[in-house]
Design a protein around this motif. Structure first.
Motif, PDB file in Angstrom:
ATOM      1  N   ALA A  85       0.845  -1.204   0.000  1.00  0.00           N
ATOM      2  CA  ALA A  85       0.000   0.000   0.000  1.00  0.00           C
ATOM      3  C   ALA A  85       0.877   1.249   0.000  1.00  0.00           C
ATOM      4  O   ALA A  85       0.571   2.237  -0.687  1.00  0.00           O
ATOM      5  CB  ALA A  85      -0.921  -0.015   1.220  1.00  0.00           C
ATOM      6  N   TYR A  86       1.974   1.212   0.749  1.00  0.00           N
ATOM      7  CA  TYR A  86       2.904   2.358   0.788  1.00  0.00           C
ATOM      8  C   TYR A  86       3.469   2.616  -0.608  1.00  0.00           C
ATOM      9  O   TYR A  86       3.516   3.754  -1.081  1.00  0.00           O
ATOM     10  CB  TYR A  86       4.007   2.042   1.802  1.00  0.00           C
ATOM     11  N   GLU A  87       3.848   1.520  -1.277  1.00  0.00           N
ATOM     12  CA  GLU A  87       4.440   1.627  -2.616  1.00  0.00           C
ATOM     13  C   GLU A  87       3.405   2.167  -3.616  1.00  0.00           C
ATOM     14  O   GLU A  87       3.694   3.053  -4.418  1.00  0.00           O
ATOM     15  CB  GLU A  87       4.934   0.219  -3.030  1.00  0.00           C
ATOM     16  N   ALA A  88       2.165   1.635  -3.537  1.00  0.00           N
ATOM     17  CA  ALA A  88       1.144   1.996  -4.525  1.00  0.00           C
ATOM     18  C   ALA A  88       0.513   3.357  -4.232  1.00  0.00           C
ATOM     19  O   ALA A  88       0.198   4.114  -5.155  1.00  0.00           O
ATOM     20  CB  ALA A  88       0.068   0.913  -4.571  1.00  0.00           C
ATOM     21  N   GLU A  89       0.304   3.659  -2.942  1.00  0.00           N
ATOM     22  CA  GLU A  89      -0.491   4.844  -2.587  1.00  0.00           C
ATOM     23  C   GLU A  89       0.340   6.021  -2.064  1.00  0.00           C
ATOM     24  O   GLU A  89      -0.164   7.137  -1.970  1.00  0.00           O
ATOM     25  CB  GLU A  89      -1.516   4.471  -1.482  1.00  0.00           C
ATOM     26  N   GLY A  90       1.612   5.703  -1.645  1.00  0.00           N
ATOM     27  CA  GLY A  90       2.437   6.712  -0.971  1.00  0.00           C
ATOM     28  C   GLY A  90       2.510   8.048  -1.689  1.00  0.00           C
ATOM     29  O   GLY A  90       2.378   9.104  -1.066  1.00  0.00           O
ATOM     30  N   SER A  91       2.698   7.991  -3.026  1.00  0.00           N
ATOM     31  CA  SER A  91       2.854   9.257  -3.754  1.00  0.00           C
ATOM     32  C   SER A  91       1.515   9.956  -3.955  1.00  0.00           C
ATOM     33  O   SER A  91       1.437  11.186  -4.017  1.00  0.00           O
ATOM     34  CB  SER A  91       3.511   8.974  -5.112  1.00  0.00           C
TER      35      SER A  91
END
Ligand code: CMP
Length: 387
Positions: A173-179
């Motif tokens: 989720a961090y990778e997909a949503e972080g930005s």
């Protein structure tokens, strides 16, 4: 000197024993409930404003009482029944480090923290620990504790799985949503909050993935969460049912071992017989067996007395059995049997009766010999009445 200290120690134990134990028990439970209620209500500003003074006084009176209770129990530990001949320091150490000692220490925390400088308003919050004093009076909680202890390995394994799902999903989720949503998914620890809410299927909706990958992960995490809770429930339910069966078996084992007909059997055979018998309780005056009805079971008496309603009536007591005639002859019940006093009986079904007599011919012989004696007795009685 010693006996009076021993009885004082017994009265202070949880649960208390000795004279007045019931009263002490009720007073102790009531004290814990009142003290916790006063502590909780004192945090409600409107109530504290109207009754603040009284509530605080109640809280601190109980806080001092519970601190004194801790001191007394610690001091009297060498005279407790479990202390045997332990040295005083060893008995005190044993008590202070066992469950009751730790609970009582937690109960003394309001006074202890006040003594080391905490403000009264802060110190009294430790009074929440008083509610745990009630655990000693709830035998059901002991069962819960045992089930959890037995299931700790499988629960631990599942918890590990739970942690793995959390870490992996929070990372994706961090990778997909972080930005896209840096406030809620800007780091793995922040994404972890979303992962916990999602895996537990609570779904507050304060953190929601908006990317395709994030949504797919969320869907998978929710399904995993449901599966894990189902497994958790299954482990606990199985644990409870195993524990209940174990307790029932132990009770039956104990009852079977008390019946003289089974005295000659070894422990293994008693365990075997205990699996066939079911304990049942009857109140005084209950009809256990009615004359003329088909018989599908027999009974062994563990405690209490029953009356066989024949002329003149016969009373049977602990260790004796009845209801065997219908099983042996296949005829209807020859007499009505009534519980004369409250009885604990062991109940043996027809199919299990056949198993028991096939597996233990010595027990079968004794039952048949007694059944023949009773049949002869019945004939004699009928002839006497006829004459
Ligand atoms: P059953 O006929 O199955 O049900 C009634 C029971 O009463 C019977 O089995 C015996 O176990 C018991 N019973 C009947 N007559 C006597 C007797 N004379 N003495 C002791 N027990 C009896």
């Amino acid at each position: 000197m010693r006996p009076s200290l021993a009885s004082f120690a017994a009265a202070l134990e949880t649960p208390p024993s000795g004279p007045g134990a019931y009263g002490i028990r009720v007073a102790h439970q009531a004290a814990a409930i009142i003290a916790v209620a006063a502590m909780v209500l004192d945090t409600q500003s409107t109530l504290a404003h109207s009754y603040g003074g009284i509530l605080s006084v109640v809280v601190w009176v109980f806080a001092v009482l519970f601190a004194v209770e801790y001191g007394l129990r610690l001091a009297l530990a060498p005279w407790a029944h479990w202390a045997h001949r332990d040295e005083p320091w060893r008995a005190r150490w044993h008590w202070a480090t066992n469950f009751h000692g730790i609970v009582d220490l937690a109960g003394a925390l309001p006074v202890l923290t006040l003594a080391v400088g905490a403000s009264p308003a802060h110190a009294q919050l430790y009074g929440a620990a008083w509610i745990v004093k009630l655990v000693a009076y709830a035998p059901g909680l002991e069962l819960v504790g045992r089930v959890l202890r037995n299931a700790r390995k499988s629960m631990g394994g599942l918890f590990l799985g739970f942690c793995m799902v959390l870490i992996v999903s929070a990372t994706i989720a961090y990778e997909a949503e972080g930005s896209v949503q840096p406030d809620t998914f800007g780091s793995i620890p922040s994404a972890m909050w979303w992962a916990v809410v999602t895996v537990t299927t609570v779904g507050y909706g304060d953190a929601v993935p908006v990317t395709l990958v994030g949504r797919v992960v969320a869907a998978m995490v929710m399904v995993c969460g449901i599966g894990m809770f189902a497994l958790w429930t299954a482990i606990l339910v199985t644990g409870f049912s195993y524990e209940m069966r174990r307790r029932e078996f132990l009770r039956t084992w104990d009852l079977v071992a008390r019946v003289p007909y089974f005295h000659g059997l070894g422990a293994g055979t008693i365990a075997d017989v205990a699996q066939l018998l079911r304990p049942s309780d009857f109140a005084a005056g209950t009809v256990v067996v009615r004359r003329g009805q088909p018989g599908d079971c027999m009974y062994f008496i563990v405690t209490g007395e029953i009356t066989i309603d024949i002329k003149p009536p016969v009373t049977l007591g602990p260790g004796e059995f009845f209801g065997e005639l219908a099983l042996i002859t296949g005829e209807p019940r020859s007499a009505t049997v009534v519980a004369k006093t409250a009885c604990e009986l062991l109940h043996l079904d027809l199919a299990d009766f056949r198993q028991l007599t096939a597996r233990h011919p010595d027990v079968a012989k004794q039952i048949e010999a007694e059944a023949s004696r009773r049949r002869r007795d019945g004939v004699v009685r009928r002839e006497t009445l006829g004459a």
